[in-house]
Design a protein around this motif. Structure first.
Motif, PDB file in Angstrom:
ATOM      1  N   VAL A  86      36.211  33.247  32.470  1.00 52.68           N
ATOM      2  CA  VAL A  86      36.838  32.818  33.724  1.00 52.68           C
ATOM      3  C   VAL A  86      37.898  33.842  34.107  1.00 52.68           C
ATOM      4  O   VAL A  86      38.840  34.092  33.359  1.00 52.68           O
ATOM      5  N   SER A  87      37.733  34.451  35.286  1.00 56.13           N
ATOM      6  CA  SER A  87      38.694  35.461  35.726  1.00 56.13           C
ATOM      7  C   SER A  87      39.713  34.915  36.723  1.00 56.13           C
ATOM      8  O   SER A  87      40.708  35.573  36.991  1.00 56.13           O
ATOM      9  N   ALA A  88      39.458  33.713  37.279  1.00 54.59           N
ATOM     10  CA  ALA A  88      40.437  33.108  38.194  1.00 54.59           C
ATOM     11  C   ALA A  88      40.109  31.646  38.423  1.00 54.59           C
ATOM     12  O   ALA A  88      38.959  31.222  38.293  1.00 54.59           O
ATOM     13  N   ILE A  89      41.131  30.886  38.756  1.00 54.70           N
ATOM     14  CA  ILE A  89      40.989  29.517  39.251  1.00 54.70           C
ATOM     15  C   ILE A  89      41.931  29.411  40.437  1.00 54.70           C
ATOM     16  O   ILE A  89      43.059  29.936  40.391  1.00 54.70           O
ATOM     17  N   TYR A  90      41.460  28.790  41.529  1.00 55.37           N
ATOM     18  CA  TYR A  90      42.282  28.707  42.727  1.00 55.37           C
ATOM     19  C   TYR A  90      41.845  27.531  43.591  1.00 55.37           C
ATOM     20  O   TYR A  90      40.758  26.976  43.422  1.00 55.37           O
ATOM     21  N   GLY A  95      44.101  29.205  48.656  1.00 52.10           N
ATOM     22  CA  GLY A  95      44.020  30.401  47.815  1.00 52.10           C
ATOM     23  C   GLY A  95      44.999  30.437  46.660  1.00 52.10           C
ATOM     24  O   GLY A  95      45.027  31.412  45.913  1.00 52.10           O
ATOM     25  N   GLN A  96      45.817  29.407  46.477  1.00 50.44           N
ATOM     26  CA  GLN A  96      46.786  29.421  45.393  1.00 50.44           C
ATOM     27  C   GLN A  96      46.100  29.163  44.062  1.00 50.44           C
ATOM     28  O   GLN A  96      45.238  28.299  43.960  1.00 50.44           O
ATOM     29  N   SER A 129      50.457  31.865  41.495  1.00 53.68           N
ATOM     30  CA  SER A 129      49.965  33.107  42.056  1.00 53.68           C
ATOM     31  C   SER A 129      48.865  32.805  43.052  1.00 53.68           C
ATOM     32  O   SER A 129      48.183  31.797  42.951  1.00 53.68           O
ATOM     33  N   THR A 130      48.675  33.679  44.020  1.00 51.90           N
ATOM     34  CA  THR A 130      47.637  33.482  45.015  1.00 51.90           C
ATOM     35  C   THR A 130      46.513  34.476  44.778  1.00 51.90           C
ATOM     36  O   THR A 130      46.759  35.666  44.627  1.00 51.90           O
ATOM     37  N   VAL A 131      45.284  33.969  44.713  1.00 47.69           N
ATOM     38  CA  VAL A 131      44.108  34.810  44.654  1.00 47.69           C
ATOM     39  C   VAL A 131      43.169  34.339  45.742  1.00 47.69           C
ATOM     40  O   VAL A 131      43.368  33.290  46.331  1.00 47.69           O
TER      41      VAL A 131
END
Length: 165
Positions: A86-90, A95-96, A129-131
């Motif tokens: 997993v490289s991101a969760i948002y 987008g947060q 963080s926002t992605v």
């Protein structure tokens, strides 16, 4: 005994934060030989998945593996995703979320174009963080019409991941 990674705890916490606030949690997964996902929806070695309660069945997020059932094109599939992939969760709506570094395993199949997330923007008010999500990736549908019935993003456009090569 080695110390347990904080990553699965952060994933569960951000998933809970999304659902408590009425947001749709999405994860970005780097696909390799260990990830069991529908390969026809993988783009550039990644897949973005809606892991909301409405889009999944039997979601289980433990310290090593995320497992659930989801529909792709009306076909139910069972997915298994190593937490390490997993490289991101948002939250889809704003987008947060949080981005993570993905370690490549020995049994990993290299992706054609490995992707890296740009440094996330810090939202000081919320401490998150926002992605943003990558363009042209598959999302499991919950039968309600997907993005057509979702509220528009508050910041004036759909969030996107920034890739650094």
């Amino acid at each position: 005994m080695s110390e347990t990674s904080t990553k699965p705890y952060l994933l569960r916490a951000l998933y809970e934060w999304c659902t408590d606030n009425g947001y749709t949690p999405y994860i970005v997964v780097t696909v390799d030989a260990r990830a069991r996902v529908p390969m026809e929806f993988v783009k550039n070695g990644e897949i973005v998945l809606n892991i909301s309660f409405e889009a999944t069945g039997n979601l289980k997020m433990d310290n090593e593996l995320i497992t659930f059932k989801a529909r792709f094109g009306g076909v139910a599939r069972e997915l298994e995703i190593p937490v390490d992939n997993v490289s991101a969760i948002y939250a889809r709506e704003n987008g947060q979320g949080m981005a993570f570094e993905v370690k490549r395993g020995d049994d990993a199949t290299p992706s054609p174009q490995p992707a890296r997330l740009a440094p996330a923007k810090k939202d000081a008010a919320r401490g998150l963080s926002t992605v943003s999500s990558p363009k042209g990736v598959a999302e499991p549908m919950d039968g309600t019409g997907g993005d057509d019935d979702a509220p528009p993003p508050k910041s004036g456009g759909r969030p996107r991941l920034t890739r650094i090569k």
